[in-house]
Design a protein around this motif. Structure first.
Motif, PDB file in Angstrom:
ATOM      1  N   ILE A   1       0.849  -1.377   0.022  1.00 32.26           N
ATOM      2  CA  ILE A   1       0.137   0.091  -0.009  1.00 32.26           C
ATOM      3  C   ILE A   1       1.045   1.399   0.033  1.00 32.26           C
ATOM      4  O   ILE A   1       0.578   2.259  -0.794  1.00 32.26           O
ATOM      5  N   ALA A   2       1.729   1.088   0.694  1.00 34.82           N
ATOM      6  CA  ALA A   2       2.973   2.220   0.811  1.00 34.82           C
ATOM      7  C   ALA A   2       3.585   2.484  -0.518  1.00 34.82           C
ATOM      8  O   ALA A   2       4.219   3.578  -0.632  1.00 34.82           O
ATOM      9  N   GLY A   3       3.641   1.306  -1.588  1.00 30.29           N
ATOM     10  CA  GLY A   3       4.051   1.601  -2.934  1.00 30.29           C
ATOM     11  C   GLY A   3       4.819   0.595  -3.450  1.00 30.29           C
ATOM     12  O   GLY A   3       5.553   0.902  -4.514  1.00 30.29           O
ATOM     13  N   ALA A   4       5.280  -0.377  -2.550  1.00 29.94           N
ATOM     14  CA  ALA A   4       6.071  -1.429  -3.034  1.00 29.94           C
ATOM     15  C   ALA A   4       5.493  -2.365  -4.024  1.00 29.94           C
ATOM     16  O   ALA A   4       4.298  -2.835  -3.587  1.00 29.94           O
ATOM     17  N   VAL A   5       5.969  -2.689  -5.101  1.00 24.98           N
ATOM     18  CA  VAL A   5       5.416  -3.674  -6.063  1.00 24.98           C
ATOM     19  C   VAL A   5       5.516  -5.032  -5.667  1.00 24.98           C
ATOM     20  O   VAL A   5       4.904  -5.953  -5.970  1.00 24.98           O
ATOM     21  N   ALA A   6       6.607  -5.171  -4.902  1.00 24.62           N
ATOM     22  CA  ALA A   6       6.821  -6.770  -4.353  1.00 24.62           C
ATOM     23  C   ALA A   6       7.720  -6.398  -2.912  1.00 24.62           C
ATOM     24  O   ALA A   6       7.911  -5.174  -2.612  1.00 24.62           O
ATOM     25  N   ILE A   7       7.857  -7.430  -2.174  1.00 24.00           N
ATOM     26  CA  ILE A   7       8.244  -7.386  -1.050  1.00 24.00           C
ATOM     27  C   ILE A   7       9.410  -8.566  -0.819  1.00 24.00           C
ATOM     28  O   ILE A   7       9.449  -9.359  -1.540  1.00 24.00           O
ATOM     29  N   GLN A   8      10.448  -8.420   0.333  1.00 23.79           N
ATOM     30  CA  GLN A   8      11.390  -9.220   0.693  1.00 23.79           C
ATOM     31  C   GLN A   8      10.998  -9.590   2.004  1.00 23.79           C
ATOM     32  O   GLN A   8      11.012  -8.947   2.873  1.00 23.79           O
TER      33      GLN A   8
ATOM     34  N   ILE B   1      -3.554  -2.663  -5.272  1.00 29.15           N
ATOM     35  CA  ILE B   1      -3.267  -1.953  -3.805  1.00 29.15           C
ATOM     36  C   ILE B   1      -2.167  -1.481  -3.799  1.00 29.15           C
ATOM     37  O   ILE B   1      -1.701  -0.635  -2.888  1.00 29.15           O
ATOM     38  N   ILE B   2      -1.285  -1.549  -4.919  1.00 30.11           N
ATOM     39  CA  ILE B   2       0.284  -1.059  -4.880  1.00 30.11           C
ATOM     40  C   ILE B   2       0.292   0.622  -4.835  1.00 30.11           C
ATOM     41  O   ILE B   2      -0.394   1.143  -5.888  1.00 30.11           O
ATOM     42  N   GLY B   3       0.673   1.242  -3.779  1.00 28.20           N
ATOM     43  CA  GLY B   3       0.679   2.811  -3.740  1.00 28.20           C
ATOM     44  C   GLY B   3      -0.673   3.012  -3.597  1.00 28.20           C
ATOM     45  O   GLY B   3      -0.730   4.435  -3.516  1.00 28.20           O
ATOM     46  N   ASN B   4      -1.493   2.356  -3.118  1.00 31.64           N
ATOM     47  CA  ASN B   4      -2.959   2.796  -3.103  1.00 31.64           C
ATOM     48  C   ASN B   4      -3.307   3.311  -1.666  1.00 31.64           C
ATOM     49  O   ASN B   4      -4.312   2.754  -0.898  1.00 31.64           O
ATOM     50  N   LEU B   5      -2.454   4.084  -1.128  1.00 29.49           N
ATOM     51  CA  LEU B   5      -2.724   4.560   0.057  1.00 29.49           C
ATOM     52  C   LEU B   5      -3.644   5.801   0.293  1.00 29.49           C
ATOM     53  O   LEU B   5      -3.774   6.795  -0.457  1.00 29.49           O
ATOM     54  N   ASN B   6      -4.599   5.576   1.239  1.00 28.09           N
ATOM     55  CA  ASN B   6      -5.917   6.335   1.413  1.00 28.09           C
ATOM     56  C   ASN B   6      -5.447   7.551   2.287  1.00 28.09           C
ATOM     57  O   ASN B   6      -5.204   7.495   3.420  1.00 28.09           O
TER      58      ASN B   6
END
Lengths: 304, 259
Positions: A255-262, A296-301
């Motif tokens: 949500i904060a903008g990461a396309v993927a996570i580690q 949801i990627i980068g979709n911070l409300n």
């Protein structure tokens, strides 16, 4: 079922969950515990040109909701890696990203050139949070050096390049932009925070190297803020790292903008955690009736 | 190796700061060798964060661990109730190597210092099952800190104890007892020594073994994160470079170690 696939450079990941470098060995260590092919991508322990013994012991130390490590890039060097580790990694069925580090630009270049020839390697992660070319600070603490290392590797390979950033900087956005401008396909952040711990009875540092890198849930809020700031300001994918212990943490980063996570430290505590996070993300999307993870990627409300 | 959610069948204090826990983990019980260990998650919270390694003390249909409360993790573990479930990853590590056919009739000398008794009871049981003459030496600070004397005696009649303060058995460190035993017992047998305990004690026993040209297997205790060879946190210096206590060990040939 919701679509979990994401794209990082040329790599199509079936889900956004990657095993972080240095926390997943060369994957074989986990073969009896995890169905490896279901992980979005596997990033190897960092490889260097020549074998490295690593740092003196003790190398790890637990802290409040986290741990310090000072392993010192212990590895057998690229020759051994290609001979001993790569055949197994090639057979897993998940994208393999090889983490590399060098003492200077030439070493990064030589490593990338050798990896470039190997089909079963999907991408290269540049661990530039290593002792720097000038032996002070890290490559990832300097925009110019970051630019030069990425540029050199970009020249030699068309494989996906991920540049792994250090949080130990005043302006991580500036470093991320340097990586982007030099042609990096993505940035991954954050590597560990410099930290230390002391035994007050002996007055000795708890790590043989005196200082080390802090990881685990304690760093998550800072990492999340950095991922948020970087992803707002660059146009290449950001891979979020920092204390991700479960699916909720992973979703926060996205949500904060990461396309993927580690997932890093969590692998030590729960070897099957990557797969568990994939399932948790699936459950979340279903619950919120979201068709694809991209939504949801980068979709911070941030509306009131 | 499996990561199992195991039910606690028993968790009992057996002495000053020492506890015994029995866990319903049939897979681990079936596959564990003496000297191997399990990584146990003591807490569901992030405090403490990492698992803790415990030697497999004994196996029947369940596994037992013997532990001392030394910090947050073991403190929390000691408060667990029967019926609680905890994550147990095991069996891990290499385990002891049991004697093969040697020149003479083999004899094993097991030396346990303090909580170092934990992995050695299972070893004594397996050795005597193989009809290998087994002598056990137990060292403790004082009488009420002696561990597993009864359990060892069930496996072999030759169990000797020393206490630092002389409140039970011979007085002095267990290395002194070891010297004494070597003097009083004939060495027509090929001898193999298995030892677990505080680092200084291991070193001391290893030195004696080297003098006498005995094979000596030591069980090392190191801080670990993953327990499966991924983090490289538990490196041990050996003559052939860094080895990992979790994967290449925790049992090492004393000759191999750079002390």
């Amino acid at each position: 079922m919701a679509e979990l696939g994401v794209k990082i450079g040329k790599i199509k990941l079936k889900n956004p969950v990657m095993a972080a470098s240095g926390t997943f060995g060369y994957a074989k260590e986990f073969e009896k515990l995890v169905n490896l092919k279901h992980i979005g991508a596997i990033i190897t322990k960092t490889i260097t040109l020549n074998p490295r013994q690593g740092n003196p012991m003790p190398r790890i130390c637990e802290t409040s909701a986290g741990m310090l490590n000072a392993i010192g890039l212990q590895n057998e060097g690229i020759d051994n890696f290609l001979k001993e580790k790569m055949p197994y990694l090639s057979k897993i069925g998940a994208p393999i990203i090889v983490s590399i580090s060098g003492n200077n630009i030439d070493e990064f270049f030589i490593l990338a050139r050798r990896l470039d020839k190997i089909k079963s390697i999907s991408g290269i992660e540049l661990n530039i949070s290593c002792p720097n070319i000038k032996c002070e600070g890290l490559v990832a603490q300097d925009t110019k050096e970051t630019y030069e290392v990425v540029k050199a590797v970009r020249k030699i390979t068309d494989k996906t390049i991920i540049t792994k950033l250090s949080p130990n900087v005043t302006d991580i956005v500036g470093i991320a932009k340097a990586a982007e401008n030099a042609g990096s396909d993505a940035v991954s952040l954050v590597n560990t925070f410099f930290g230390m711990a002391i035994d007050i009875d002996t007055r000795k540092p708890k790590l043989g190297n005196i200082t080390g890198g802090l990881s685990g849930p304690c760093i998550k809020p800072i990492a999340l803020r950095m991922v948020y700031e970087v992803s707002k300001n660059i146009n290449i994918p950001v891979i979020g790292i920092g204390g991700i212990m479960n699916a909720n943490d992973a979703i926060e980063f996205m949500i904060a903008g990461a396309v993927a996570i580690q997932v890093g430290t969590a692998n030590f505590i729960e070897p099957g955690v990557c797969i568990k996070i994939v399932k948790g993300i699936e459950g979340y999307l279903k619950k919120h009736k979201i068709e694809k993870i991209e939504d949801i990627i980068g979709n911070l409300n941030i509306k009131n | 190796m499996k990561d199992i959610k195991a039910r606690i069948l028993l968790n009992r204090r057996i002495g000053l700061g020492y506890y015994k826990m029995s866990l319903d983990a049939p897979y681990i019980a079936r596959t564990a060798k003496p000297g191997q260990f399990a990584q146990i998650k003591c807490s569901d919270s992030f405090e403490p964060l990492l698992r803790r390694p415990f030697s497999i003390h004994r196996v029947n249909r369940n596994i037992e661990i013997l532990y001392e409360t030394v910090g947050r993790g073991t403190e929390i573990l000691s408060n667990k109730k029967e019926g609680d479930k905890i994550d147990v990853l095991g069996p891990l590590g290499n385990g002891f190597t049991l004697p093969r056919a040697m020149n003479g009739e083999p004899r094993a000398i097991i030396i346990a210092g303090g909580i170092g008794a934990a992995p050695l009871v299972y070893l004594a049981e397996e050795l005597t099952k193989k009809k290998i003459k087994t002598i056990v030496l137990i060292g403790a600070k004082t009488k009420n800190l002696i561990l597993c004397e009864k359990d060892f005696k069930k496996a072999t009649p030759e169990v000797y104890v020393s206490t630092d303060d002389g409140t039970y058995g011979s007085q002095g460190f267990v290395s002194k007892l070891f010297h004494k035993i070597l003097k009083t017992t004939e060495s027509k047998f090929e001898t193999i020594v298995y030892v677990c305990g505080p680092h200084e004690m291991l070193k001391c026993i290893a030195d004696i073994c080297q003098e006498r040209k005995f094979e000596c297997q030591v069980s090392l205790e190191e801080k670990m994160a993953c327990g499966i060879g991924a983090c490289l946190g538990c490196a041990v210096k050996t003559k052939s470079g860094n080895k990992l206590a979790c994967k290449d060990g925790p049992i090492f040939n004393a000759n191999e170690l750079l002390w």
